[in-house]
Design an enzyme around this catalytic site. Sequence first.
Site, PDB file in Angstrom:
ATOM      1  N   ASP A 452      80.928  17.753  15.784  1.00 45.43           N
ATOM      2  CA  ASP A 452      80.191  17.366  14.445  1.00 45.43           C
ATOM      3  C   ASP A 452      78.871  18.168  14.795  1.00 45.43           C
ATOM      4  OD1 ASP A 452      78.792  16.285  12.189  1.00 45.43           O
ATOM      5  OD2 ASP A 452      77.849  15.008  13.576  1.00 45.43           O
ATOM      6  N   ASP A 627      78.546  11.679  16.111  1.00 45.45           N
ATOM      7  CA  ASP A 627      77.706  10.703  16.430  1.00 45.45           C
ATOM      8  C   ASP A 627      77.548   9.763  15.227  1.00 45.45           C
ATOM      9  OD1 ASP A 627      76.224  12.484  14.903  1.00 45.45           O
ATOM     10  OD2 ASP A 627      74.491  11.438  15.405  1.00 45.45           O
ATOM     11  N   ASP A 631      81.743  10.141  11.351  1.00 47.41           N
ATOM     12  CA  ASP A 631      82.388  10.731  12.404  1.00 47.41           C
ATOM     13  C   ASP A 631      83.532   9.721  13.010  1.00 47.41           C
ATOM     14  OD1 ASP A 631      81.381  13.237  12.430  1.00 47.41           O
ATOM     15  OD2 ASP A 631      79.680  12.339  13.484  1.00 47.41           O
TER      16      ASP A 631
END
Length: 728
Positions: A452, A627, A631
């Site tokens: 991410d 995080d 996600d």
Amino acid sequence: MALAESFDEANRLSACPACAVVPSAERLAAMAAPTEARIMLSLPMVHCATCISTVETALAGVPGVRSARVNLTRKRVSVDASPDVTAAGLIEVLKAEGQEAHELDPGLLSATETDKQGRDLLMRLGVAFFSMMNVMLLSVAVWSGAEAATRDMFHWISAAIALPTVIFAGQPFFKSAWASLRAGRLGMDVPISLALILASSISVYETMMSGHHAYFDAAVMLAFFLLLGRYLDHRTRAVARSAAEELAALEVPRAWVMVDGVEVERAISAVVAGDTVVVRPGGRMPVDGVVIGGASEVDRSLLTGESLPVFAGVGTVVSAGEVNLTGPLTLRVTAAGKDSSLHRMADLVAVAEGAKTRYTSLADRAAKLYSPLVHILSFSAFGYWMWATGGDVRYAINISAAVLIITCPCALGLAVPAVVTSASGRLFRKGLLIKNGTALERLAEVDTVVFDKTGTLTMGAPEVTNLGALPADVVAVAAGLAAGSSHPLARALAGVAGVPASVSDVREVPGYGIEGVWQGQRVRLGRAEWCGTEPLAVTATYLSLGGVVHSFTFTDALRPGAEAAVAALRADGRRIILLSGDAVGAVADLAGRLGIKEWSAGVLPAEKAARVAALSAEGRKVLMVGDGLNDTGALAAAHVSISPASALDAARVASDIVLLGQDMAPIADAVRISRQAVRRMVENFIISGGYNVVAVPLALMGAATPLAAALAMSLSSITVSLNAMRLK
């Protein structure tokens, strides 16, 4: 207005996408708060893989129990169950299985708790050693040629020393064996106990019959070496579990609480959220809290791995275990004791140490099959040698005892737990917490890493990139306007722009920006269209000043170690992919800085999870690093997942490994160590299997005495434990 809202939303996404979802994430976390109770039981008699399987299977069958995990290192079991399940009921269930259990307070995790088991083993080991030396001296006299009454006298004196020693020193084995038999099982200590009893019994028989040979020295030495192997294993585990002990050592037992303006010392169990706590310079934070008074620097190195002290002032959030360095701080408590972040982290370590991989399950199955096979081999050897020697009971019993000892699957049972415990400790020191024991094996298989962007590869905080290229008066006016806004870009600009200009009549226009009057002219800071210009392809805010529009461009600050982690993983042959919900320009810029060729922008949460699932369907073993709430699906779908400690609760729950500090470099180390760990597991199986292939035939042929068998068994267990400690 719709365009303004769209622009404001785009700015929020490019600068700090978490800002838009944090409130809902917190509500979700509150809704998902567990309603189950956690019961901790001490298991003083658990010591092997078979014990783990017995306890977990028995507790899993109790109605209301959702999970039960045994921590072999700390000899305890953690049970998650419905509120109607009681510790007393679970203790009775374990008692029926031959396992002694006692209730523990789940808040008690302290490095200062007495290690009774270690002291007990050491005491018995000392008694066995002292007796062994004396019996050996008496045996020298017999070997030197003592005969008849003199020989018998020495044998009886040896018996007077050896028999009480075997009874006392063999207590750990006898108790465990008896508990197994009462539960209708053949545990690993059953053959050991039989061997001790047989070696002592045949010696007493020989002495009563005035025989030439008695094996009291062998019986005592057998007890000594068995205890030595068990004690060394205990010490090896103590070294490997130092990660948990380091966390426990950070807990502060007492705190200074402000009561009616007076500092009062209280036990940490008596401190509650909302209290005011004072932490003096040099002291460790006893609680999680927010600084409401004072300024200082805080050392977080032991807790997060961050090497440099960080500033702590009013509004700074601090965690239990951090060290206050330079000035007194006053904290408002947000969590204390078992609710603190430090204690929750310690729980994660305990779970990691007690977790079992697929290899451990294989070892458990092998140990279960092994024990009946041991007894069949032993009794078969006894019958064969009774026939072959024409009824020599002494010789047949010695061979039978040797087979019982030499085939004990202690090394097999240690093959994987020792590696998992050692690897957990190594990774913790590098700033990684393993939540799931199987994560080690899965991490070793990873060939694709999906990252991410915001909050993972970056810090989620915008940084101005062109401040030095703008005139000083432009920067000052922008700072004067930014000081009146709560927008993430405005806050970032105000934090670095220096002394602000005096701007009057400042007002914020929702969705557009902020405007005011400077030296009689109206100035604006905000979206491009509002300021009269075209937006750039990168994240930016714009200042309209005197008919001229100036742009302030931003980038997201890289997380420390991000470049090193990506470079190391790519050099190791891993495929690197960047998936982000951010705008195309911001994602492209980050991908270029890190050298990531595969990237996608504007990816929705469901699309992230679908992309990870698609990679898995292609046969890829995916490591997902993320995080945010967006996600969570991808983290759960990945082969193995990592999230920073700063991640939302939902992401941390979904991940297998937690990155404690800000530095991402340890992720590459984790992949390397996981591959080492799997190799060590395989090596340990080869060691334990090879030992049995060589030793069992020797015992069956009569080439190994009970003493030699005890030495060989202890050596194999120690070798397996030491091999596990070779992780680097």
